[in-house]
Design an enzyme around this catalytic site. Structure first.
Site, mmCIF file in Angstrom:
data_model
loop_
_atom_site.group_PDB
_atom_site.id
_atom_site.type_symbol
_atom_site.label_atom_id
_atom_site.label_comp_id
_atom_site.label_asym_id
_atom_site.label_seq_id
_atom_site.Cartn_x
_atom_site.Cartn_y
_atom_site.Cartn_z
ATOM 1 N N LYS A 230 0.920 -1.243 0.026
ATOM 2 C CA LYS A 230 -0.005 -0.019 -0.097
ATOM 3 C C LYS A 230 0.740 1.074 -0.155
ATOM 4 O O LYS A 230 2.160 1.392 0.295
ATOM 5 C CB LYS A 230 -0.812 -0.077 1.155
ATOM 6 C CG LYS A 230 -0.126 -0.070 2.509
ATOM 7 C CD LYS A 230 -1.129 -0.191 3.931
ATOM 8 C CE LYS A 230 -0.415 -0.135 4.933
ATOM 9 N NZ LYS A 230 -1.019 -0.438 6.427
ATOM 10 N N ARG B 124 -10.847 -0.357 14.954
ATOM 11 C CA ARG B 124 -10.624 0.191 13.723
ATOM 12 C C ARG B 124 -11.771 -0.458 12.820
ATOM 13 O O ARG B 124 -12.765 -0.300 13.238
ATOM 14 C CB ARG B 124 -9.241 0.295 13.210
ATOM 15 C CG ARG B 124 -9.031 1.187 11.985
ATOM 16 C CD ARG B 124 -7.558 1.280 11.660
ATOM 17 N NE ARG B 124 -6.910 0.155 10.976
ATOM 18 C CZ ARG B 124 -5.637 0.050 10.521
ATOM 19 N NH1 ARG B 124 -4.810 1.107 10.697
ATOM 20 N NH2 ARG B 124 -5.351 -1.211 10.119
ATOM 21 N N TYR C 50 13.438 30.926 6.093
ATOM 22 C CA TYR C 50 12.261 31.552 6.530
ATOM 23 C C TYR C 50 12.415 31.852 8.107
ATOM 24 O O TYR C 50 12.382 31.075 9.228
ATOM 25 C CB TYR C 50 10.919 30.639 6.274
ATOM 26 C CG TYR C 50 10.566 30.896 4.767
ATOM 27 C CD1 TYR C 50 10.424 31.972 4.269
ATOM 28 C CD2 TYR C 50 10.469 29.488 4.213
ATOM 29 C CE1 TYR C 50 10.108 32.224 2.831
ATOM 30 C CE2 TYR C 50 10.154 29.645 2.930
ATOM 31 C CZ TYR C 50 10.171 30.830 2.116
ATOM 32 O OH TYR C 50 9.700 31.065 0.953
ATOM 33 N N MET D 71 9.456 24.497 0.975
ATOM 34 C CA MET D 71 8.493 23.509 0.452
ATOM 35 C C MET D 71 9.571 22.666 -0.676
ATOM 36 O O MET D 71 9.311 21.517 -0.758
ATOM 37 C CB MET D 71 7.499 24.418 -0.527
ATOM 38 C CG MET D 71 6.610 23.333 -1.157
ATOM 39 S SD MET D 71 5.691 24.254 -2.534
ATOM 40 C CE MET D 71 4.785 25.204 -1.341
HETATM 41 C C1 LIG Z 1 -0.294 -1.609 6.933
HETATM 42 C C2 LIG Z 1 -0.732 -2.726 7.389
HETATM 43 C C3 LIG Z 1 -0.186 -3.939 7.506
HETATM 44 C C4 LIG Z 1 1.574 -4.131 7.466
HETATM 45 O O1 LIG Z 1 1.767 -3.476 8.861
HETATM 46 P P1 LIG Z 1 3.369 -3.450 8.967
HETATM 47 O O2 LIG Z 1 3.457 -3.136 10.412
HETATM 48 O O3 LIG Z 1 4.018 -2.204 8.382
HETATM 49 O O4 LIG Z 1 4.021 -4.780 8.763
HETATM 50 C C5 LIG Z 1 -0.773 -5.068 7.695
HETATM 51 N N1 LIG Z 1 -1.977 -5.312 7.885
HETATM 52 C C6 LIG Z 1 -2.909 -4.162 7.811
HETATM 53 C C7 LIG Z 1 -4.320 -4.184 8.154
HETATM 54 C C8 LIG Z 1 -2.285 -2.707 7.709
HETATM 55 O O5 LIG Z 1 -3.035 -1.813 7.476
#
Ligand SMILES: *Cc1c(COP(=O)(O)O)cnc(C)c1O
Length: 414
Positions: free
Chosen positions: A26, A151, A285, A333
């Site tokens: 991801k 979650r 800045y 930036m």
């Molecule tokens: C991001 C994520 C992972 C990976 O987690 P890591 O700690 O980076 O290994 C696994 N499962 C879910 C549901 C995630 O959102």
């Protein structure tokens, strides 16, 4: 992006896990570039690839199709292989059944692309069934239990209704329940008892799903922290993210080098300018940093739009040719200024600049890599000075930073 380091990390994690593994790619593979990472992980034995968003999984499927990578058989008992991996997306947009059945809906696209999806509620199951009916093929679904993170997922009292909805859709031929899964919230606190509680709730969810007549074949709970620190949580599949990229899920529990992992990303840029400023001159800045003596400065063409946190003002570590220094003044930036040290000695004699335009400044990388400057800072160093975690440092790498790969991700031939 050192693909050989990625492949080595994958083998380290796979050896520890001893189970099939899903490479979490991801967020553009945590900022590393999804195509190179996915293909390297498949070459290293991944049989699953996972994303959060459906859009990310569709993009990945298109990349794999273009490379000629096969799709696994749809059947529930077909085991995926690195040559024919399964894809899973777990953050599924909420659609009504009507929206889900509409031509071109995200769910129909996902089903057509052979992507497994997660469902946490009966409404999500119904949307998937509607998409499946319209698409003419059953949806492959992983039911999500909430085992303590609060979650996504169904809490214990909602699991029976989720399972009943899934069972109905299965009987109608619109759904195949492939898996049962959840996510650990405190896997990096091995002694907290949290993971044991997650596991107990997972077992209860599994019993309730089985009582509804479902047989989830792929049970998965562990991300990198669970994989490393909670053997009981490895189940049928582990989802490895941060560890693949050579970073520890929690360096206070074990650092990446203690885990035998090598950071994959090195962020560097050639200095654009080197110049001398007098003592008392303010920098960047707001003039928040003032030269304590006559000073050499370097200009690095990376800023907050490239992923350097503004919290790194006068703190973000940088190495240049063996010199370890920091950003001085605010992060802009597109650029930051780094201190290159005194321009005069204590007698007031000029000191030559320790670096020249074109010299490479390294912001983070692996100080232990062969040939690396031992002064190289790490993503963990940046996280520490910015009050964040290594995950945020690497995933925020900006879109305009070119990703360059090194190595081929294949085992050394000698
Ligand atoms: C991001 C994520 C992972 C990976 O987690 P890591 O700690 O980076 O290994 C696994 N499962 C879910 C549901 C995630 O959102």
């Amino acid at each position: 992006m050192d693909l050989d380091a990625l492949a080595r990390n994958a083998r380290v994690l796979a050896d520890v896990a001893g189970t099939p593994w899903l490479a979490v790619v991801k967020a553009d593979a945590y900022g590393h570039g999804i195509e190179a990472v996915a293909t390297t992980c498949l070459a290293a034995g991944a049989t699953w690839l996972g994303t959060a968003q459906v859009a990310e999984a569709l993009h990945l499927r298109a990349l794999l199709d273009a490379r000629g990578t096969s799709r696994p058989e749809p059947g529930l008992d077909a085991v995926p292989t690195p040559d024919a991996p399964r894809l899973l997306a777990w953050l599924v947009p909420f659609l009504t059944p009507e929206q889900a059945a509409a031509p071109g809906s995200a769910l129909r696209q996902a089903l057509a692309a052979g992507i497994d999806l997660s469902a946490s509620t009966p409404a999500q199951v119904e949307a998937l069934a509607a998409a499946a009916r319209a698409e003419g093929r059953p949806a492959r679904v992983h039911l999500k239990a909430d085992t303590g993170m609060s979650r996504a997922g169904a809490v214990a009292e909602d699991v029976p209704a989720l399972a009943a909805a899934a069972r109905r859709a299965e009987e109608e031929g619109f759904l195949d329940v492939v898996g049962l899964w959840s996510h650990l919230s405190r896997a990096d606190e091995p002694d907290s008892g949290s993971t044991e509680e997650h596991l107990a709730r997972f077992r209860a969810a599994e019993a309730s799903v089985r009582a509804a007549g479902l047989t989830p074949r792929v049970r998965h709970l562990a991300a990198t922290g669970g994989l490393l620190w909670h053997p009981d949580a490895r189940l049928d599949l582990v989802r490895a993210g941060i560890g693949l990229y050579g970073l520890s899920p929690d360096p206070s529990v074990a650092t990446s080098s203690e885990l035998g992992l090598s950071p994959v990303m090195r962020l560097e840029a050639p200095l654009v300018q080197v110049k001398r400023i007098p003592a008392g001159q303010a920098v960047s800045y707001g003039g928040t940093w003032t030269a304590p003596t006559d000073r050499w400065l370097g200009l690095v063409p990376l800023g907050y739009s490239d992923g350097l946190p503004r919290a790194a003002a006068s703190a973000g570590p940088v190495s240049v040719g063996g010199l370890r220094t920091t950003v001085v003044g605010k992060v802009c930036m597109d650029q930051v200024v780094i201190d290159l040290g005194p321009a005069a000695d204590t007698e007031g004699e000029p000191v030559p600049a320790p670096a020249a335009p074109g010299d490479v400044a390294v912001l983070w990388g692996d100080p232990g890599a062969p040939g690396a400057d031992p002064a190289t800072p790490t993503a963990d160093d940046w996280a520490a000075v910015c009050g964040t975690i290594n995950y945020e440092i690497v995933t925020r790498l900006g879109a305009r930073v070119p990703r360059v790969t090194a190595g081929d991700g294949l085992p050394a031939s000698h």
